[in-house]
Motif scaffolding. Structure first.
Motif: not given
Length: 336
Positions: A40, A43, A92, A97, A122, A235, A238, A261
């Protein structure tokens, strides 16, 4: 600096050693689930770091003293009282992930005369400075900390540098005096300073399981660090990384952040229970302060509640009418 390798975790692969595929194949078979991986780019943070900066097309923002160099992004230089961060602009929404981190920590300090480390994030909020490795306290989400300085004077159970993980619903404060011990989910010692070879860390989130693994010995071998089931992360958060120095310092360099992913097979039972969550939570672990919102009721449950409420209301009205008529009848007999 050594040539950058490429990682996978259950798919973890690290190059460029010729015998590495066979070695990692053994590791993969020992760990593997059936997964498919998709890089991805939105990200990920890789050389030549063209997606970093203030332009409208940039995918990553710099904060504080962070600087883009040719071969790495330096979160903080080996100087006192510096803090820096880099944050992804794109939230995200992936279900499963894997974040692969290639980093380097080095400086002039000897033994414990260095600090303070860096964090991988995250979280719901981004681009906010604070006391937790340069980012905000009482965060919502996940923090993985590479802590290079022991604040607690009597450390009997752990040797620094030390890596730990923490999930926060916004109600917890990171305890600096005890190096985050009251709120950590798990951790491990990781001697990552002033090494001549590459150092790597992988954060993996699959089927509500959080795993952190490290390769820091230059042997192309992975070592378990954190493994916690029942971690539920919302979900739309960041990714970011931040660092801070105080009276002691180090160079904290990020060479790459690569996000993949993972497409994982789930049984119908796993699909049933693997629902979206609204606040970070860990099963069988009480996070104080904020209550996790109740899941929305199904249509059938709502119908049954309304139906029985109406039946109860009608029943109450009928009983009321009967009682009222009886009372009136008794009143007439008493009058005559």
């Amino acid at each position: 600096m050594a040539a950058e390798g490429r990682l996978r975790c259950v798919g973890l692969r690290l190059a460029p050693a010729p015998a590495l595929p066979l070695l990692l194949a053994t590791l993969v078979l020992a760990r593997a689930e059936q997964t498919e991986e998709h890089f991805k780019r939105e990200h990920s943070l890789t050389k030549p770091y063209q997606g970093v900066g203030s332009s409208s097309s940039a995918l990553w923002d710099l904060l504080g003293n962070a600087m883009v160099m040719t071969q790495f992004i330096r979160l903080t230089p080996d100087q006192q009282s510096r803090q820096g961060a880099v944050w992804n602009r794109v939230p995200c929404y992936l279900r499963d992930w894997e974040m692969q981190v290639h980093f380097k920590i080095h400086g002039q300090g000897k033994k414990n005369l260095n600090g303070d480390g860096f964090a991988l994030w995250y979280t719901k909020d981004r681009m906010q400075t604070g006391p937790v490795f340069g980012s905000k306290d009482n965060f919502l989400g996940l923090g993985v900390f590479v802590d290079t300085y022991p604040n607690e004077e009597k450390q009997q159970e752990r040797v620094f540098p030390y890596i730990s993980a923490m999930v926060n619903n916004g109600s917890l404060s990171y305890d600096h005096d005890h190096d985050g011990r009251p709120t950590e989910l798990g951790g491990c010692t990781a001697m990552v300073r002033n090494l001549d070879h590459d150092t790597f860390l992988v954060i993996r989130y699959v089927k509500r399981r959080l795993t952190v693994m490290i390769d820091i010995d230059g042997k192309h071998e992975w070592r378990d660090c954190v493994d916690v089931p029942g971690v539920r992360l919302p979900r739309g958060y960041y990714f970011g990384t931040s660092s801070v120095t105080g009276d002691l310092s180090d160079n904290h360099d990020i060479i790459s952040l690569k996000l993949y992913q993972l497409t994982v097979e789930r049984t119908p039972e796993e699909e049933k229970w693997d629902r979206e969550v609204f606040l970070p939570v860990v099963d069988n672990m009480k996070l104080p302060g904020l209550d996790v919102p109740l899941e929305p009721m199904s249509g059938l449950a709502l119908f049954l509640i309304v139906f029985f409420s109406l039946v109860a209301a009608v029943f109450a009205v009928v009983i009321g009418i009967i009682v009222y008529n009886k009372w009136q009848e008794q009143s007439r007999k008493h009058f005559y």
